[in-house]
Design a protein around this motif. Structure first.
Motif, PDB file in Angstrom:
ATOM      1  N   ILE A 159       0.839  -1.202   0.000  1.00  0.00           N
ATOM      2  CA  ILE A 159       0.000   0.000   0.000  1.00  0.00           C
ATOM      3  C   ILE A 159       0.873   1.250   0.000  1.00  0.00           C
ATOM      4  O   ILE A 159       0.630   2.201  -0.752  1.00  0.00           O
ATOM      5  N   ASP A 160       1.928   1.246   0.825  1.00  0.00           N
ATOM      6  CA  ASP A 160       2.837   2.390   0.876  1.00  0.00           C
ATOM      7  C   ASP A 160       3.535   2.580  -0.471  1.00  0.00           C
ATOM      8  O   ASP A 160       3.687   3.707  -0.944  1.00  0.00           O
ATOM      9  N   GLU A 161       3.960   1.488  -1.097  1.00  0.00           N
ATOM     10  CA  GLU A 161       4.613   1.574  -2.408  1.00  0.00           C
ATOM     11  C   GLU A 161       3.657   2.140  -3.450  1.00  0.00           C
ATOM     12  O   GLU A 161       4.050   2.975  -4.276  1.00  0.00           O
ATOM     13  N   LEU A 162       2.399   1.693  -3.420  1.00  0.00           N
ATOM     14  CA  LEU A 162       1.412   2.221  -4.365  1.00  0.00           C
ATOM     15  C   LEU A 162       1.144   3.705  -4.114  1.00  0.00           C
ATOM     16  O   LEU A 162       1.075   4.504  -5.056  1.00  0.00           O
ATOM     17  N   GLU A 163       1.013   4.066  -2.850  1.00  0.00           N
ATOM     18  CA  GLU A 163       0.789   5.473  -2.521  1.00  0.00           C
ATOM     19  C   GLU A 163       1.985   6.308  -2.957  1.00  0.00           C
ATOM     20  O   GLU A 163       1.823   7.392  -3.518  1.00  0.00           O
TER      21      GLU A 163
ATOM     22  N   ARG B 164       5.088   7.247   5.986  1.00  0.00           N
ATOM     23  CA  ARG B 164       6.044   6.229   6.421  1.00  0.00           C
ATOM     24  C   ARG B 164       7.445   6.531   5.912  1.00  0.00           C
ATOM     25  O   ARG B 164       8.415   6.481   6.651  1.00  0.00           O
ATOM     26  N   LYS B 165       7.545   6.900   4.631  1.00  0.00           N
ATOM     27  CA  LYS B 165       8.864   7.211   4.069  1.00  0.00           C
ATOM     28  C   LYS B 165       9.433   8.491   4.666  1.00  0.00           C
ATOM     29  O   LYS B 165      10.639   8.577   4.893  1.00  0.00           O
ATOM     30  N   ALA B 166       8.585   9.484   4.902  1.00  0.00           N
ATOM     31  CA  ALA B 166       9.065  10.730   5.508  1.00  0.00           C
ATOM     32  C   ALA B 166       9.631  10.459   6.903  1.00  0.00           C
ATOM     33  O   ALA B 166      10.671  11.008   7.283  1.00  0.00           O
ATOM     34  N   GLN B 167       8.967   9.592   7.670  1.00  0.00           N
ATOM     35  CA  GLN B 167       9.461   9.239   9.002  1.00  0.00           C
ATOM     36  C   GLN B 167      10.765   8.452   8.911  1.00  0.00           C
ATOM     37  O   GLN B 167      11.693   8.663   9.686  1.00  0.00           O
ATOM     38  N   LEU B 168      10.855   7.556   7.939  1.00  0.00           N
ATOM     39  CA  LEU B 168      12.079   6.783   7.729  1.00  0.00           C
ATOM     40  C   LEU B 168      13.241   7.709   7.353  1.00  0.00           C
ATOM     41  O   LEU B 168      14.349   7.562   7.863  1.00  0.00           O
ATOM     42  N   LEU B 169      12.986   8.677   6.495  1.00  0.00           N
ATOM     43  CA  LEU B 169      14.011   9.659   6.118  1.00  0.00           C
ATOM     44  C   LEU B 169      14.471  10.449   7.335  1.00  0.00           C
ATOM     45  O   LEU B 169      15.673  10.640   7.547  1.00  0.00           O
TER      46      LEU B 169
ATOM     47  N   ARG C 180      15.063   1.188   2.700  1.00  0.00           N
ATOM     48  CA  ARG C 180      13.638   0.893   2.512  1.00  0.00           C
ATOM     49  C   ARG C 180      12.905   0.673   3.828  1.00  0.00           C
ATOM     50  O   ARG C 180      11.698   0.751   3.885  1.00  0.00           O
ATOM     51  N   ARG C 181      13.684   0.341   4.874  1.00  0.00           N
ATOM     52  CA  ARG C 181      13.090   0.082   6.193  1.00  0.00           C
ATOM     53  C   ARG C 181      14.129   0.416   7.252  1.00  0.00           C
ATOM     54  O   ARG C 181      15.307   0.613   6.949  1.00  0.00           O
ATOM     55  N   LEU C 182      13.714   0.456   8.487  1.00  0.00           N
ATOM     56  CA  LEU C 182      14.609   0.838   9.578  1.00  0.00           C
ATOM     57  C   LEU C 182      15.857  -0.039   9.633  1.00  0.00           C
ATOM     58  O   LEU C 182      16.954   0.438   9.903  1.00  0.00           O
ATOM     59  N   GLU C 183      15.694  -1.330   9.342  1.00  0.00           N
ATOM     60  CA  GLU C 183      16.811  -2.262   9.414  1.00  0.00           C
ATOM     61  C   GLU C 183      17.889  -1.964   8.378  1.00  0.00           C
ATOM     62  O   GLU C 183      19.015  -2.434   8.491  1.00  0.00           O
TER      63      GLU C 183
END
Length: 194
Positions: free
Chosen positions: A48-52, A144-149, A180-183
């Motif tokens: 869903i995040d990728e589509l958004e 989600r991506k903004a928070q990851l950044l 792509r993720r926290l890890e």
């Protein structure tokens, strides 16, 4: 014999052992099912995040353009591109633009959707020409991506992390990494292995 207390006690034990075993089996199966559903949920949320994010690939957020009464945000964007960046874009290059509700330092940012991705990419690549002005251009990332950044910039430093084509990137040693993720965020203690 049926009234025998010993028989009733043994019978109750057998029944309760079977019931406990069945309940443990059911609980184990439900636990496995919950783990499977959690995994499916993580995968679904990622998709869903990728589509958004894909729907936002043609967008940029522009911060620091003062709000004017009766303004035309398309014109404001075209003026900034022309006067400050040396890029001549046409009104046909902008699908839509408007101010966002949340004010940023008292000035509401403008979100712009371009009709062509190459125009968006050109403007984003020339954003360095805005250095020394209060205007900042960023890609339109999902929450989600903004928070990851933000997390990656906090751990690695704001200059060590950037976005490109809505991907979060960093240079780690001699390699470029996509986060792509926290890890995926490299740890300072691993710097010698980069």
């Amino acid at each position: 014999m049926i009234t025998s207390e010993e028989f009733l006690h043994k019978f109750a034990n057998i029944i309760s052992e079977n019931v406990v075993k069945q309940l443990q089996n059911d609980l184990n199966n439900m636990g496995k099912e919950v783990i499977g559903l959690k995994t499916q949920l993580v995968v679904a949320n990622r998709k869903i995040d990728e589509l958004e994010q894909y729907t936002r690939k043609d967008n940029l957020r522009v911060y620091g353009i003062k709000e004017l009464k009766g303004e035309n945000t398309n014109e404001l964007i075209m003026n900034v591109c022309r006067e400050k960046m040396g890029i001549n874009i046409q009104s046909s290059d902008i699908s839509t633009s408007h101010r966002l509700r949340a004010p940023e330092n008292g000035i509401k940012p403008i979100i712009v959707r371009f009709t062509r991705r190459d125009v968006k990419k050109q403007i984003f690549n020339f954003k360095k020409k805005l250095k020394g002005t209060q205007i900042v251009i960023k890609e339109d990332l999902t929450a989600r991506k903004a928070q990851l950044l933000k997390t990656a910039a906090g751990k690695l430093g704001p200059r060590a992390v950037w976005t490109s084509n809505c991907n979060i990137d960093t240079k780690w040693g001699r390699r470029y990494l996509e986060i792509r993720r926290l890890e995926d965020i490299p740890k300072k203690e691993d710097e010698t292995h980069a």
